[in-house]
Design a protein around this motif. Structure first.
Motif, PDB file in Angstrom:
ATOM      1  N   THR A  60       0.797  -1.020   0.010  1.00  0.00           N
ATOM      2  CA  THR A  60       0.028   0.106  -0.049  1.00  0.00           C
ATOM      3  C   THR A  60       0.689   1.180   0.071  1.00  0.00           C
ATOM      4  O   THR A  60       2.008   1.081   0.022  1.00  0.00           O
ATOM      5  CB  THR A  60      -0.912  -0.027   1.199  1.00  0.00           C
ATOM      6  N   THR A  61       0.313   2.457  -0.026  1.00  0.00           N
ATOM      7  CA  THR A  61       1.184   3.757  -0.222  1.00  0.00           C
ATOM      8  C   THR A  61       2.009   3.825   1.123  1.00  0.00           C
ATOM      9  O   THR A  61       3.009   4.222   1.036  1.00  0.00           O
ATOM     10  CB  THR A  61       0.287   4.650  -0.382  1.00  0.00           C
ATOM     11  N   VAL A  95       5.976   4.205   1.448  1.00  0.00           N
ATOM     12  CA  VAL A  95       6.727   5.372   1.677  1.00  0.00           C
ATOM     13  C   VAL A  95       7.507   5.113   2.702  1.00  0.00           C
ATOM     14  O   VAL A  95       8.724   5.307   2.707  1.00  0.00           O
ATOM     15  CB  VAL A  95       5.700   6.470   2.503  1.00  0.00           C
ATOM     16  N   ARG A  96       7.277   4.284   3.697  1.00  0.00           N
ATOM     17  CA  ARG A  96       8.129   3.532   4.601  1.00  0.00           C
ATOM     18  C   ARG A  96       9.708   2.893   4.041  1.00  0.00           C
ATOM     19  O   ARG A  96      10.468   3.174   4.692  1.00  0.00           O
ATOM     20  CB  ARG A  96       7.619   3.033   5.839  1.00  0.00           C
ATOM     21  N   CYS A  97       9.038   1.913   3.048  1.00  0.00           N
ATOM     22  CA  CYS A  97      10.182   1.392   2.464  1.00  0.00           C
ATOM     23  C   CYS A  97      11.172   2.180   1.712  1.00  0.00           C
ATOM     24  O   CYS A  97      12.295   1.866   1.510  1.00  0.00           O
ATOM     25  CB  CYS A  97       9.565   0.422   1.633  1.00  0.00           C
ATOM     26  N   GLY A 109       5.512   9.004  -6.185  1.00  0.00           N
ATOM     27  CA  GLY A 109       6.471   9.600  -5.289  1.00  0.00           C
ATOM     28  C   GLY A 109       7.501   8.616  -4.563  1.00  0.00           C
ATOM     29  O   GLY A 109       8.573   8.858  -4.399  1.00  0.00           O
ATOM     30  N   PRO A 110       6.812   7.755  -3.742  1.00  0.00           N
ATOM     31  CA  PRO A 110       7.710   6.734  -3.089  1.00  0.00           C
ATOM     32  C   PRO A 110       8.731   6.128  -3.975  1.00  0.00           C
ATOM     33  O   PRO A 110       9.835   5.680  -3.592  1.00  0.00           O
ATOM     34  CB  PRO A 110       6.628   5.672  -2.378  1.00  0.00           C
ATOM     35  N   LEU A 111       8.452   5.644  -5.135  1.00  0.00           N
ATOM     36  CA  LEU A 111       9.200   5.023  -5.969  1.00  0.00           C
ATOM     37  C   LEU A 111      10.522   5.741  -6.347  1.00  0.00           C
ATOM     38  O   LEU A 111      11.652   5.344  -6.285  1.00  0.00           O
ATOM     39  CB  LEU A 111       8.440   4.327  -7.597  1.00  0.00           C
ATOM     40  N   LEU A 120      -3.212   9.268  -9.131  1.00  0.00           N
ATOM     41  CA  LEU A 120      -1.653   9.414  -8.802  1.00  0.00           C
ATOM     42  C   LEU A 120      -1.408  10.669  -8.800  1.00  0.00           C
ATOM     43  O   LEU A 120      -2.000  11.577  -9.428  1.00  0.00           O
ATOM     44  CB  LEU A 120      -1.084   8.521 -10.289  1.00  0.00           C
ATOM     45  N   SER A 121      -0.065  10.843  -8.040  1.00  0.00           N
ATOM     46  CA  SER A 121       0.291  12.349  -8.038  1.00  0.00           C
ATOM     47  C   SER A 121       1.693  12.252  -8.578  1.00  0.00           C
ATOM     48  O   SER A 121       2.564  11.598  -8.343  1.00  0.00           O
ATOM     49  CB  SER A 121       0.458  12.598  -6.456  1.00  0.00           C
ATOM     50  N   TRP A 122       1.948  13.366  -9.305  1.00  0.00           N
ATOM     51  CA  TRP A 122       3.131  13.620  -9.968  1.00  0.00           C
ATOM     52  C   TRP A 122       3.716  14.956  -9.733  1.00  0.00           C
ATOM     53  O   TRP A 122       2.953  15.821 -10.197  1.00  0.00           O
ATOM     54  CB  TRP A 122       3.035  13.398 -11.772  1.00  0.00           C
TER      55      TRP A 122
END
Length: 333
Positions: free
Chosen positions: A192-193, A197-199, A221-223, A252-254
Motif C-alpha cells: 500500500t502507499t 513510503v516507509r520502505c 512519489g515513493p518509487l 496518482l500524484s506526479w
C-alpha cells in the motif's frame, strides 16, 4: 542405509483410506544409515490417528537432517513435531503442510536454513506465532512473504539475504528489518502507499533489480524516492498485471523531481512498464525515465487491456517521447 527416504501417498481419490503408514513406520525402524539427509512424507486421511509421526522426525534430526517436507492430511487434529526440529543445525530446507501444529520455541534458531515454507499449518498460540516471526535464520538468501493478517513481523539477522518478495498489507516493524532488507540484490514489492513510503526511506546500497506492483497505492512519489536510495539499480519493472481493482479509481500524484537519481545517470539499463494505462501521470513518469536514463538499453511498455480502443494512438504517442540514451530500444506492445 539410504540417505534419502520419500514416502508419498494419495491424499484424495478412491484409495485415500489405504495408508503407507505401516510401511513407513517399519522401514524407519530398520533404517541404520548414520546420516539421513532428506526425509519426504505425505500422509492422507487413512493414516491411523494414534500414529507417532514425531518420533521419526526426531530420528531424522539426530542424523543430521538437511531437508524435511512433511504434509499431514489425516482425519484427526493437528499434531506437534519435536522441538529439536526448530533448533536443527544442519537443516537447510523445511516444508510443513496441513495438520501440523507449529510450536516454535522462543529460542528457535536454524543457522543453516535456506528455505522455509508453511502451508495451512496451525499455530499453537499467539506466542508461537510471535516466536516464528522472530526466528533466527542467518543463512537465508531468499525471502518470500505473503501476509494479509496485519500482524507484526520483521526480517532480522539475515546478513546473506539476496532476494526478497514482500506482498503485505502491513509492515509495522520495518525499522527492525532495515539492516537485512537493505542488502538485497533483487526486491519485489506489493504494498500500500503507506508501506511504500516507509520502505522508500531505506538505503538499498546493493540493489540491482526492483519490481514494484502497485496495489491501491499512489506509488509514483515513493518509487522516485526509492530510486534515489538505490544507486546501483540496473533493472526496473512497474507491473500492473496483479492490480485486481479498477486502477483508474486510484489517483496518482506526479511532481517533477528536482534532481535525477544516480542510478538513472549511471546504471539503469532495463526498464519495463506492464499494463500502461495512458493516464497523464503515467505518461509524465515514463517521459521522465526515458529523458533522464543515460545508460538505458531497452524500454518495454505494454498497454493495459482497457486502453486497447486507442492503442494505436497511445503507441504512436509513446514512440515520440525523446530518449536521452542513443542506444535505447523502445518496445511497445
Amino acid at each position: 542405509m539410504l540417505p534419502r527416504l520419500d514416502y508419498q501417498e494419495k491424499v484424495d481419490g478412491p484409495d485415500h483410506d489405504k495408508s503407507i503408514w505401516w510401511f513407513l513406520d517399519k522401514s524407519l525402524e530398520l533404517h541404520k544409515a548414520p546420516v539421513l539427509e532428506i526425509l519426504l512424507i505425505k500422509l492422507g486421511p487413512g493414516c491411523p490417528s494414534d500414529a507417532d509421526v514425531g518420533k521419526w522426525v526426531t530420528k531424522a534430526v539426530d542424523r543430521r537432517l538437511v531437508e524435511l517436507k512433511f504434509k499431514l492430511c489425516w482425519s484427526t487434529g493437528p499434531t506437534r513435531l519435536p522441538k529439536s526440529l526448530y533448533t536443527c543445525e544442519t537443516l537447510e530446507e523445511l516444508t510443513l503442510s496441513h495438520k501440523i501444529l507449529v510450536d516454535f520455541p522462543s529460542s528457535s534458531c536454524l543457522p543453516s536454513l535456506l528455505t522455509l515454507k508453511l502451508f495451512y499449518v496451525v499455530y499453537k498460540d499467539e506466542a508461537s506465532l510471535v516466536s516464528f516471526l522472530a526466528i533466527d535464520t542467518p543463512a537465508v538468501i531468499d525471502f518470500f512473504i505473503v501476509d494479509f493478517s496485519r500482524d507484526s513481523w520483521s526480517i532480522e539477522n539475515m546478513p546473506c539475504l539476496n532476494e526478497a518478495y514482500i506482498d503485505v498489507w502491513s509492515f509495522p516493524d520495518i525499522d527492525k528489518s532495515k539492516t537485512s532488507i537493505s542488502r538485497v540484490l533483487s526486491l519485489e514489492l506489493f504494498m500500500t502507499t503507506e508501506e511504500l513510503v516507509r520502505c522508500s526511506a531505506i538505503n538499498f546500497s546493493r540493489l540491482i533489480k526492483l519490481s514494484i506492483c502497485p496495489w491501491k497505492s499512489d506509488w509514483l512519489g515513493p518509487l522516485l524516492r526509492l530510486l534515489e536510495n538505490a544507486p546501483k539499480l540496473k533493472d526496473l519493472l512497474v507491473n500492473y498485471e496483479y492490480a485486481f481493482h479498477p486502477v483508474e479509481r486510484i489517483p496518482l500524484s506526479w511532481n517533477q523531481p528536482r534532481s535525477i537519481p544516480r542510478c538513472m545517470s549511471s546504471h539503469l539499463e532495463i526498464f519495463e512498464y506492464r499494463e500502461y494505462g495512458d493516464r497523464v501521470e503515467e505518461e509524465e513518469f515514463l517521459t521522465y525515465i526515458l529523458a533522464n536514463s543515460m545508460c538505458l538499453k531497452t524500454a518495454t511498455v505494454s498497454v493495459r487491456p482497457g486502453v486497447l480502443k486507442k492503442k494505436e494512438l497511445t503507441i504512436e504517442k509513446l514512440s515520440n517521447i525523446p530518449r536521452v540514451s542513443t542506444t535505447c530500444q523502445l518496445l511497445l506492445k
